[in-house]
Scaffold this motif. Structure first.
Motif, PDB file in Angstrom:
ATOM      1  N   THR A   1       0.826  -1.212   0.000  1.00  0.00           N
ATOM      2  CA  THR A   1       0.000   0.000   0.000  1.00  0.00           C
ATOM      3  C   THR A   1       0.856   1.257   0.000  1.00  0.00           C
ATOM      4  N   ALA A   2       0.659   2.102  -1.013  1.00  0.00           N
ATOM      5  CA  ALA A   2       1.322   3.400  -1.097  1.00  0.00           C
ATOM      6  C   ALA A   2       0.295   4.505  -0.921  1.00  0.00           C
ATOM      7  N   ASN A   3       0.746   5.664  -0.503  1.00  0.00           N
ATOM      8  CA  ASN A   3      -0.139   6.834  -0.487  1.00  0.00           C
ATOM      9  C   ASN A   3       0.610   8.056  -0.987  1.00  0.00           C
ATOM     10  N   LEU A   4      -0.169   9.016  -1.469  1.00  0.00           N
ATOM     11  CA  LEU A   4       0.376  10.216  -2.095  1.00  0.00           C
ATOM     12  C   LEU A   4      -0.448  11.428  -1.702  1.00  0.00           C
ATOM     13  N   LEU A   5       0.241  12.463  -1.243  1.00  0.00           N
ATOM     14  CA  LEU A   5      -0.357  13.780  -1.042  1.00  0.00           C
ATOM     15  C   LEU A   5       0.250  14.743  -2.046  1.00  0.00           C
ATOM     16  N   VAL A   6      -0.603  15.423  -2.809  1.00  0.00           N
ATOM     17  CA  VAL A   6      -0.189  16.564  -3.623  1.00  0.00           C
ATOM     18  C   VAL A   6      -0.937  17.759  -3.054  1.00  0.00           C
ATOM     19  N   GLY A   7      -0.269  18.497  -2.179  1.00  0.00           N
ATOM     20  CA  GLY A   7      -0.914  19.589  -1.466  1.00  0.00           C
ATOM     21  C   GLY A   7      -0.484  20.934  -1.983  1.00  0.00           C
ATOM     22  N   LYS A  10      -0.317  -3.115  -8.452  1.00  0.00           N
ATOM     23  CA  LYS A  10      -1.301  -2.942  -9.516  1.00  0.00           C
ATOM     24  C   LYS A  10      -1.352  -1.527 -10.086  1.00  0.00           C
ATOM     25  N   ASP A  11      -1.092  -0.526  -9.249  1.00  0.00           N
ATOM     26  CA  ASP A  11      -1.352   0.857  -9.653  1.00  0.00           C
ATOM     27  C   ASP A  11      -0.107   1.687  -9.915  1.00  0.00           C
ATOM     28  N   CYS A  12       1.051   1.218  -9.482  1.00  0.00           N
ATOM     29  CA  CYS A  12       2.253   2.044  -9.539  1.00  0.00           C
ATOM     30  C   CYS A  12       3.317   1.400 -10.417  1.00  0.00           C
ATOM     31  N   GLU A  13       4.224   2.235 -10.878  1.00  0.00           N
ATOM     32  CA  GLU A  13       5.413   1.764 -11.583  1.00  0.00           C
ATOM     33  C   GLU A  13       6.621   2.293 -10.828  1.00  0.00           C
ATOM     34  N   ILE A  14       7.325   1.389 -10.181  1.00  0.00           N
ATOM     35  CA  ILE A  14       8.459   1.763  -9.347  1.00  0.00           C
ATOM     36  C   ILE A  14       9.675   0.991  -9.834  1.00  0.00           C
ATOM     37  N   ARG A  15      10.601   1.681 -10.477  1.00  0.00           N
ATOM     38  CA  ARG A  15      11.799   0.994 -10.965  1.00  0.00           C
ATOM     39  C   ARG A  15      12.730   0.659  -9.801  1.00  0.00           C
ATOM     40  N   PHE A  39       2.713   7.027  -9.664  1.00  0.00           N
ATOM     41  CA  PHE A  39       1.607   6.714  -8.783  1.00  0.00           C
ATOM     42  C   PHE A  39       0.300   6.894  -9.556  1.00  0.00           C
ATOM     43  N   GLY A  40      -0.224   5.775 -10.068  1.00  0.00           N
ATOM     44  CA  GLY A  40      -1.418   5.836 -10.902  1.00  0.00           C
ATOM     45  C   GLY A  40      -1.219   6.831 -12.022  1.00  0.00           C
ATOM     46  N   GLU A  41      -2.240   7.660 -12.223  1.00  0.00           N
ATOM     47  CA  GLU A  41      -2.163   8.744 -13.207  1.00  0.00           C
ATOM     48  C   GLU A  41      -1.994  10.094 -12.521  1.00  0.00           C
ATOM     49  N   ASP A  42      -1.524  10.073 -11.264  1.00  0.00           N
ATOM     50  CA  ASP A  42      -1.535  11.278 -10.437  1.00  0.00           C
ATOM     51  C   ASP A  42      -0.187  11.976 -10.313  1.00  0.00           C
ATOM     52  N   LEU A  43       0.911  11.249 -10.415  1.00  0.00           N
ATOM     53  CA  LEU A  43       2.225  11.865 -10.254  1.00  0.00           C
ATOM     54  C   LEU A  43       3.283  10.954 -10.832  1.00  0.00           C
ATOM     55  N   ALA A  49       9.273  16.256 -12.074  1.00  0.00           N
ATOM     56  CA  ALA A  49       8.032  15.927 -11.370  1.00  0.00           C
ATOM     57  C   ALA A  49       6.874  16.446 -12.212  1.00  0.00           C
ATOM     58  N   LYS A  50       5.942  15.541 -12.572  1.00  0.00           N
ATOM     59  CA  LYS A  50       4.858  15.910 -13.472  1.00  0.00           C
ATOM     60  C   LYS A  50       3.526  15.390 -12.952  1.00  0.00           C
ATOM     61  N   ARG A  51       2.520  16.245 -13.103  1.00  0.00           N
ATOM     62  CA  ARG A  51       1.125  15.899 -12.801  1.00  0.00           C
ATOM     63  C   ARG A  51       0.294  16.519 -13.909  1.00  0.00           C
ATOM     64  N   SER A  52      -0.438  15.681 -14.647  1.00  0.00           N
ATOM     65  CA  SER A  52      -1.123  16.153 -15.855  1.00  0.00           C
ATOM     66  C   SER A  52      -2.617  15.857 -15.779  1.00  0.00           C
ATOM     67  N   ASN A  53      -3.371  16.644 -16.557  1.00  0.00           N
ATOM     68  CA  ASN A  53      -4.811  16.416 -16.742  1.00  0.00           C
ATOM     69  C   ASN A  53      -5.574  16.383 -15.427  1.00  0.00           C
ATOM     70  N   LYS A  54      -5.198  17.270 -14.507  1.00  0.00           N
ATOM     71  CA  LYS A  54      -5.859  17.420 -13.221  1.00  0.00           C
ATOM     72  C   LYS A  54      -6.273  18.883 -13.054  1.00  0.00           C
ATOM     73  N   PRO A  55      -7.219  19.155 -12.137  1.00  0.00           N
ATOM     74  CA  PRO A  55      -7.550  20.567 -11.881  1.00  0.00           C
ATOM     75  C   PRO A  55      -6.344  21.406 -11.499  1.00  0.00           C
TER      76      PRO A  55
END
Length: 337
Positions: free
Chosen positions: A84-90, A106-111, A119-123, A134-140
């Protein structure tokens, strides 16, 4: 009342004081994902002093839920704690999707060498020392940032037996923030952080971590970490700049909260705490001379997800080495006492 732990005992448990001040050596300092006995790893990027309405930006990731209660999010675990991973983009314009949990498998790609952390499609954080993106796309709230790390490193923890390591590199960043169909160029100083820990429950009870960019070259980090019975596990200020490894102060430091917010925040784990509204801290050198004095007023933009606590920003005024200063600081805060 805060109870100081004798310096010889602190230094016996935590060797970070003896290794601070040396240039960062990527061959000697680990940056790898969870592996073997290290079941929890943290990568983080923290940026203070952004223009309004953003004020700050953090990317706080935890891969593998730790045993330490103050860092743990049990409610996110769907498979295992280690998966289990978690992510805050504050930021000051917090959006509903600022905090999320993931299955690492299932959700992350960690080399394995940590050159890509997705982290998913979030970061996505990519690169190797000293260059990162560091990139975050297609978000508010989205961004595309480039970081260049220096060799100026602050070691927060190097616990006996390799139980827990935590450090922060001084970086320069540049890029674009996108919000409400506007693109805002940004640049300045930030930190790139890493921590790793074994599966033990360390007795942390209170924590605040603050970052100030004093000018275009100088950054100050402040840490206050308490254990049972308000014992002071660490209370330090780290001062560094682009052209100077700087100094660490840990003898004559105070941190005081003059007023708490009226609202009681309840975390997803059911912990109740109030955020600071007005606070101050003071650092003196060994001769008793003032190094930095800060008076802070919180901006009311605390976001949940800094482990099992909150992160936000504040306006500050004060003095640094005799000169008046002001700006927007970054603050992490959690109180499990």
């Amino acid at each position: 009342m805060h109870i100081p732990i004798p310096a010889f005992l602190r230094n016996a448990m935590d060797h970070s004081a003896s290794i601070n001040g040396e240039p960062f050596d990527p061959a000697q300092v680990p940056m790898l994902p969870p592996k073997g006995r290290y079941t929890t790893v943290h990568y983080g990027i923290m940026i203070p002093n952004l223009p309004e309405p953003f004020r700050f930006l953090n990317m706080i990731t935890v891969l593998g839920q730790p045993e330490i209660k103050m860092w743990r999010n049990d409610h996110l675990i769907k498979t295992t704690a280690r998966d289990t991973a978690n992510l805050l983009v504050g930021t000051g314009v917090a959006t509903p999707d600022h905090f999320a949990g993931y299955s690492i498998e299932k959700d992350c790609e960690i080399r394995p060498d940590a050159s890509l952390l997705r982290f998913g499609e979030d970061l996505t954080i990519a690169g190797t020392y000293p260059n990162f993106t560091a990139k975050r796309s297609n978000k508010p709230f989205s961004y595309d940032l480039t970081l260049r790390a220096t060799d100026k490193i602050a070691h927060f923890a190097d616990l006996i037996g390799g139980l827990y390591d935590h450090w922060a590199l001084l970086c320069e960043y540049e890029g674009v923030i996108e919000f409400q169909q506007q693109k805002i160029p940004v640049k300045g100083l930030c930190t790139f952080e890493y921590a790793r820990g074994v599966d033990v429950n360390l007795p942390f009870r209170f924590f605040t971590y603050q970052i100030l960019n004093i000018d275009e070259k100088t950054q100050v980090l402040f840490v206050d970490l308490l254990g049972p019975a308000n014992s002071i596990l660490q209370r330090r200020a780290y001062i560094r700049s682009l052209d100077d490894h700087g100094a660490i102060y840990d003898r004559h430091i105070s941190f005081d909260v003059q007023k708490l917010d009226d609202e009681i925040k309840v975390t997803p784990e059911g912990v109740r705490m109030k955020m600071p509204k007005r606070f101050s801290w003071l650092v003196k050198d060994d001769a008793g001379q003032e190094v930095i004095t800060i008076d802070g007023v919180a901006n009311g933009d605390f976001c949940y997800g800094m482990a099992a606590g909150y992160a936000g920003s504040y306006q500050y005024t004060g003095r640094f080495k005799g000169k008046n200063i002001q700006g927007t600081g970054y603050i992490e805060y959690m109180d499990h006492r």
